[in-house]
Motif scaffolding. Sequence first.
Motif, PDB file in Angstrom:
ATOM      1  N   ASP A  25       0.859  -1.178   0.000  1.00  0.00           N
ATOM      2  CA  ASP A  25       0.000   0.000   0.000  1.00  0.00           C
ATOM      3  C   ASP A  25       0.895   1.228   0.000  1.00  0.00           C
ATOM      4  OD1 ASP A  25       0.946   0.309   2.598  1.00  0.00           O
ATOM      5  OD2 ASP A  25      -0.885  -0.427   3.543  1.00  0.00           O
ATOM      6  N   LYS A  26       0.317   2.398   0.276  1.00  0.00           N
ATOM      7  CA  LYS A  26       1.092   3.634   0.206  1.00  0.00           C
ATOM      8  C   LYS A  26       2.220   3.681   1.232  1.00  0.00           C
ATOM      9  CE  LYS A  26      -2.065   6.152   3.253  1.00  0.00           C
ATOM     10  NZ  LYS A  26      -2.964   7.337   3.360  1.00  0.00           N
ATOM     11  N   HIS A  27       2.171   2.808   2.229  1.00  0.00           N
ATOM     12  CA  HIS A  27       3.218   2.773   3.241  1.00  0.00           C
ATOM     13  C   HIS A  27       4.370   1.846   2.862  1.00  0.00           C
ATOM     14  CE1 HIS A  27       0.614   5.099   5.817  1.00  0.00           C
ATOM     15  NE2 HIS A  27      -0.335   4.184   5.718  1.00  0.00           N
ATOM     16  N   GLY A  28       4.224   1.098   1.773  1.00  0.00           N
ATOM     17  CA  GLY A  28       5.297   0.234   1.319  1.00  0.00           C
ATOM     18  C   GLY A  28       4.889  -1.226   1.261  1.00  0.00           C
ATOM     19  N   LEU A  29       5.891  -2.111   1.294  1.00  0.00           N
ATOM     20  CA  LEU A  29       5.676  -3.545   1.163  1.00  0.00           C
ATOM     21  C   LEU A  29       5.696  -4.223   2.532  1.00  0.00           C
ATOM     22  CD1 LEU A  29       6.436  -2.755  -1.770  1.00  0.00           C
ATOM     23  CD2 LEU A  29       7.662  -4.923  -1.937  1.00  0.00           C
ATOM     24  N   GLN A  30       4.773  -5.151   2.717  1.00  0.00           N
ATOM     25  CA  GLN A  30       4.724  -5.991   3.910  1.00  0.00           C
ATOM     26  C   GLN A  30       4.744  -7.442   3.440  1.00  0.00           C
ATOM     27  OE1 GLN A  30       1.135  -6.564   6.580  1.00  0.00           O
ATOM     28  NE2 GLN A  30       2.386  -5.286   7.953  1.00  0.00           N
ATOM     29  N   ASP A  69       4.655 -13.847   9.878  1.00  0.00           N
ATOM     30  CA  ASP A  69       3.368 -13.915  10.572  1.00  0.00           C
ATOM     31  C   ASP A  69       3.197 -12.611  11.349  1.00  0.00           C
ATOM     32  OD1 ASP A  69       1.123 -14.402  12.122  1.00  0.00           O
ATOM     33  OD2 ASP A  69       1.662 -16.489  12.555  1.00  0.00           O
ATOM     34  N   TRP A  70       2.571 -11.631  10.685  1.00  0.00           N
ATOM     35  CA  TRP A  70       2.450 -10.304  11.292  1.00  0.00           C
ATOM     36  C   TRP A  70       1.473 -10.308  12.456  1.00  0.00           C
ATOM     37  CZ3 TRP A  70       5.996  -6.822  10.005  1.00  0.00           C
ATOM     38  CH2 TRP A  70       6.673  -7.001   8.790  1.00  0.00           C
ATOM     39  N   ALA A  71       0.449 -11.141  12.408  1.00  0.00           N
ATOM     40  CA  ALA A  71      -0.529 -11.194  13.504  1.00  0.00           C
ATOM     41  C   ALA A  71       0.118 -11.717  14.783  1.00  0.00           C
ATOM     42  CB  ALA A  71      -1.713 -12.069  13.102  1.00  0.00           C
ATOM     43  N   ALA A  72       0.949 -12.743  14.650  1.00  0.00           N
ATOM     44  CA  ALA A  72       1.602 -13.329  15.821  1.00  0.00           C
ATOM     45  C   ALA A  72       2.934 -12.663  16.134  1.00  0.00           C
ATOM     46  CB  ALA A  72       1.813 -14.826  15.601  1.00  0.00           C
ATOM     47  N   GLY A  73       3.446 -11.840  15.203  1.00  0.00           N
ATOM     48  CA  GLY A  73       4.734 -11.191  15.421  1.00  0.00           C
ATOM     49  C   GLY A  73       5.903 -12.148  15.376  1.00  0.00           C
ATOM     50  N   VAL A  74       5.840 -13.159  14.472  1.00  0.00           N
ATOM     51  CA  VAL A  74       6.864 -14.199  14.393  1.00  0.00           C
ATOM     52  C   VAL A  74       7.401 -14.293  12.963  1.00  0.00           C
ATOM     53  CG1 VAL A  74       7.347 -16.661  14.622  1.00  0.00           C
ATOM     54  CG2 VAL A  74       5.872 -15.521  16.284  1.00  0.00           C
ATOM     55  N   LEU A  75       8.715 -14.378  12.832  1.00  0.00           N
ATOM     56  CA  LEU A  75       9.372 -14.619  11.555  1.00  0.00           C
ATOM     57  C   LEU A  75       9.954 -16.028  11.578  1.00  0.00           C
ATOM     58  CD1 LEU A  75      10.559 -13.823   8.809  1.00  0.00           C
ATOM     59  CD2 LEU A  75      12.477 -12.749  10.025  1.00  0.00           C
ATOM     60  N   GLU A  76       9.432 -16.905  10.693  1.00  0.00           N
ATOM     61  CA  GLU A  76       9.952 -18.264  10.551  1.00  0.00           C
ATOM     62  C   GLU A  76      10.841 -18.324   9.320  1.00  0.00           C
ATOM     63  OE1 GLU A  76       6.736 -20.999  10.324  1.00  0.00           O
ATOM     64  OE2 GLU A  76       6.158 -20.779  12.430  1.00  0.00           O
ATOM     65  N   TYR A  77      11.978 -18.989   9.433  1.00  0.00           N
ATOM     66  CA  TYR A  77      12.909 -19.051   8.312  1.00  0.00           C
ATOM     67  C   TYR A  77      13.774 -20.305   8.443  1.00  0.00           C
ATOM     68  CZ  TYR A  77      16.461 -17.529  11.647  1.00  0.00           C
ATOM     69  OH  TYR A  77      17.307 -17.462  12.725  1.00  0.00           O
ATOM     70  N   GLY A  78      14.480 -20.620   7.373  1.00  0.00           N
ATOM     71  CA  GLY A  78      15.417 -21.731   7.433  1.00  0.00           C
ATOM     72  C   GLY A  78      15.371 -22.604   6.205  1.00  0.00           C
ATOM     73  N   ASN A  79      16.292 -23.557   6.159  1.00  0.00           N
ATOM     74  CA  ASN A  79      16.376 -24.556   5.100  1.00  0.00           C
ATOM     75  C   ASN A  79      16.363 -25.925   5.764  1.00  0.00           C
ATOM     76  OD1 ASN A  79      16.878 -26.125   2.879  1.00  0.00           O
ATOM     77  ND2 ASN A  79      18.956 -25.368   2.529  1.00  0.00           N
ATOM     78  N   GLN A  80      15.299 -26.660   5.593  1.00  0.00           N
ATOM     79  CA  GLN A  80      15.061 -27.959   6.247  1.00  0.00           C
ATOM     80  C   GLN A  80      14.717 -27.770   7.719  1.00  0.00           C
ATOM     81  OE1 GLN A  80      18.528 -30.374   5.402  1.00  0.00           O
ATOM     82  NE2 GLN A  80      17.950 -30.676   3.263  1.00  0.00           N
ATOM     83  N   GLU A  81      15.577 -27.124   8.476  1.00  0.00           N
ATOM     84  CA  GLU A  81      15.289 -26.874   9.889  1.00  0.00           C
ATOM     85  C   GLU A  81      14.717 -25.459  10.050  1.00  0.00           C
ATOM     86  OE1 GLU A  81      17.585 -26.524  14.207  1.00  0.00           O
ATOM     87  OE2 GLU A  81      18.627 -27.294  12.438  1.00  0.00           O
ATOM     88  N   THR A  82      13.499 -25.362  10.604  1.00  0.00           N
ATOM     89  CA  THR A  82      12.822 -24.069  10.746  1.00  0.00           C
ATOM     90  C   THR A  82      13.198 -23.408  12.068  1.00  0.00           C
ATOM     91  OG1 THR A  82      10.949 -24.843   9.419  1.00  0.00           O
ATOM     92  CG2 THR A  82      10.592 -22.904  10.802  1.00  0.00           C
ATOM     93  N   ARG A  83      13.499 -22.121  11.966  1.00  0.00           N
ATOM     94  CA  ARG A  83      13.810 -21.329  13.148  1.00  0.00           C
ATOM     95  C   ARG A  83      12.796 -20.190  13.264  1.00  0.00           C
ATOM     96  NH1 ARG A  83      20.397 -20.633  12.354  1.00  0.00           N
ATOM     97  NH2 ARG A  83      20.878 -22.871  12.163  1.00  0.00           N
ATOM     98  N   GLN A  84      12.784 -19.565  14.435  1.00  0.00           N
ATOM     99  CA  GLN A  84      11.860 -18.461  14.667  1.00  0.00           C
ATOM    100  C   GLN A  84      12.586 -17.308  15.348  1.00  0.00           C
ATOM    101  OE1 GLN A  84       8.439 -19.731  16.904  1.00  0.00           O
ATOM    102  NE2 GLN A  84       7.471 -20.736  15.152  1.00  0.00           N
ATOM    103  N   GLU A  85      12.147 -16.091  14.982  1.00  0.00           N
ATOM    104  CA  GLU A  85      12.611 -14.878  15.653  1.00  0.00           C
ATOM    105  C   GLU A  85      11.440 -13.911  15.755  1.00  0.00           C
ATOM    106  OE1 GLU A  85      16.050 -12.828  14.445  1.00  0.00           O
ATOM    107  OE2 GLU A  85      17.340 -14.610  14.376  1.00  0.00           O
ATOM    108  N   PRO A  86      11.471 -13.001  16.734  1.00  0.00           N
ATOM    109  CA  PRO A  86      10.438 -11.958  16.778  1.00  0.00           C
ATOM    110  C   PRO A  86      10.460 -11.140  15.486  1.00  0.00           C
ATOM    111  CG  PRO A  86      11.663 -12.027  18.836  1.00  0.00           C
ATOM    112  CD  PRO A  86      12.392 -12.919  17.883  1.00  0.00           C
ATOM    113  N   LEU A  87       9.291 -10.862  14.963  1.00  0.00           N
ATOM    114  CA  LEU A  87       9.160 -10.121  13.708  1.00  0.00           C
ATOM    115  C   LEU A  87       9.095  -8.625  14.013  1.00  0.00           C
ATOM    116  CD1 LEU A  87       8.740 -10.157  10.639  1.00  0.00           C
ATOM    117  CD2 LEU A  87       6.290 -10.470  11.047  1.00  0.00           C
ATOM    118  N   HIS A  88      10.007  -7.861  13.433  1.00  0.00           N
ATOM    119  CA  HIS A  88      10.080  -6.432  13.684  1.00  0.00           C
ATOM    120  C   HIS A  88       9.277  -5.650  12.645  1.00  0.00           C
ATOM    121  CE1 HIS A  88      14.249  -7.106  15.760  1.00  0.00           C
ATOM    122  NE2 HIS A  88      13.242  -7.700  16.385  1.00  0.00           N
TER     123      HIS A  88
END
Length: 350
Positions: free
Chosen positions: A190-195, A214-233
């Motif tokens: 939107d006019k504020h940019g990309l999410q 996951d913006w609703a939960a505030g979680v960033l999941e990432y990885g290759n084969q093994e999934t990790r999580q960090e707080p989403l900023h």
Amino acid sequence: MSFEQVEMPEQPKLRKLSARLEGMALTDTVAPPRAAVSLQSGSGINNGEASAPSRQRRARKKRPPAVTAAAPAAPSVPAASSAPAAASASAPQAAPVVAQASAPAAAKPAEPPVAATAPPDKAEQWLLPAQHLARFPDRARLEYGLYSRGLLLGHGEMNWQRDQEQYRIVTTVRPLLGPRLRYEASGRVDKHGLQPRSFTATRGDEARESARFDWAAGVLEYGNQETRQEPLHSGAQDWLSLGFELALRGEQPGSGARQVTNGKKVYSFLLKADGETDFDTGSGNIRAVVIRARKDNDLIEFWLAPDFANIPVRITLADNDKRFELRATLIEFNGATVWKQPPPTRQRQP
């Protein structure tokens, strides 16, 4: 097999930013006058004869007399009437005078302004720049060459598509040796940019690194084969979306750190507009604003072309072990070619 090689200094000489990099609108609204970097020279193409400031000084000296005070001021023009569109791909390519697009329809055409353009014998190689687009294109297709230390490794294609408030970016890289690489990012815009919502990478038919926002939960999941999580900023991006986020918003990145992921790792990058430079196409230059996201030895670098809707014409990805460059060879907006790299010039044998 022979590999093409080009001279590509890792640290190009930069000029001081001359103006603020302006953002782009998403809808057909009348845009305020653009104050992007050195746009007064008209075509956005520099044949290397002189710097932009010196060309502008000469242009002011040769400028024709101003119209009378009763003449109406040139209004800003929406994208529908000012974008180069298909006409630029088919019309004879005389020296481009895109500034005439803002003149009133009923007024007598003024004498063409003096602008720094390619010499007449090279002018037909260039297509009209998109500097007067009032909004960001809904569709864009970019072709790139993939290089490492100046050696051509393959070819890539990047596609941007926006449908209402949803966007999708697909980048395909075809190496000269090895399987095809494919990267895809999607999310909300939107006019504020990309999410971003998701980012995936594949090598041949094999799924590789990925990220889910996951913006609703505030979680960033990432990885290759093994999934990790960090707080989403707030303002987090994947590396593919980041280039279009900067192109769309345009403003200076600021001093705060930005959370960026490539699917393998999550970085806290400081984004910095380091200056202006020239993107050497081999037959003329395109001006670019260099924005770097750096953390220790990890680097993502975008060369944004203000004359072409801030689209990145060069992208660098580097770390301790490797350095890859994507260099643009073609730009299409909404199905129309707005720039294509001229064929290389070959020296005649004596």
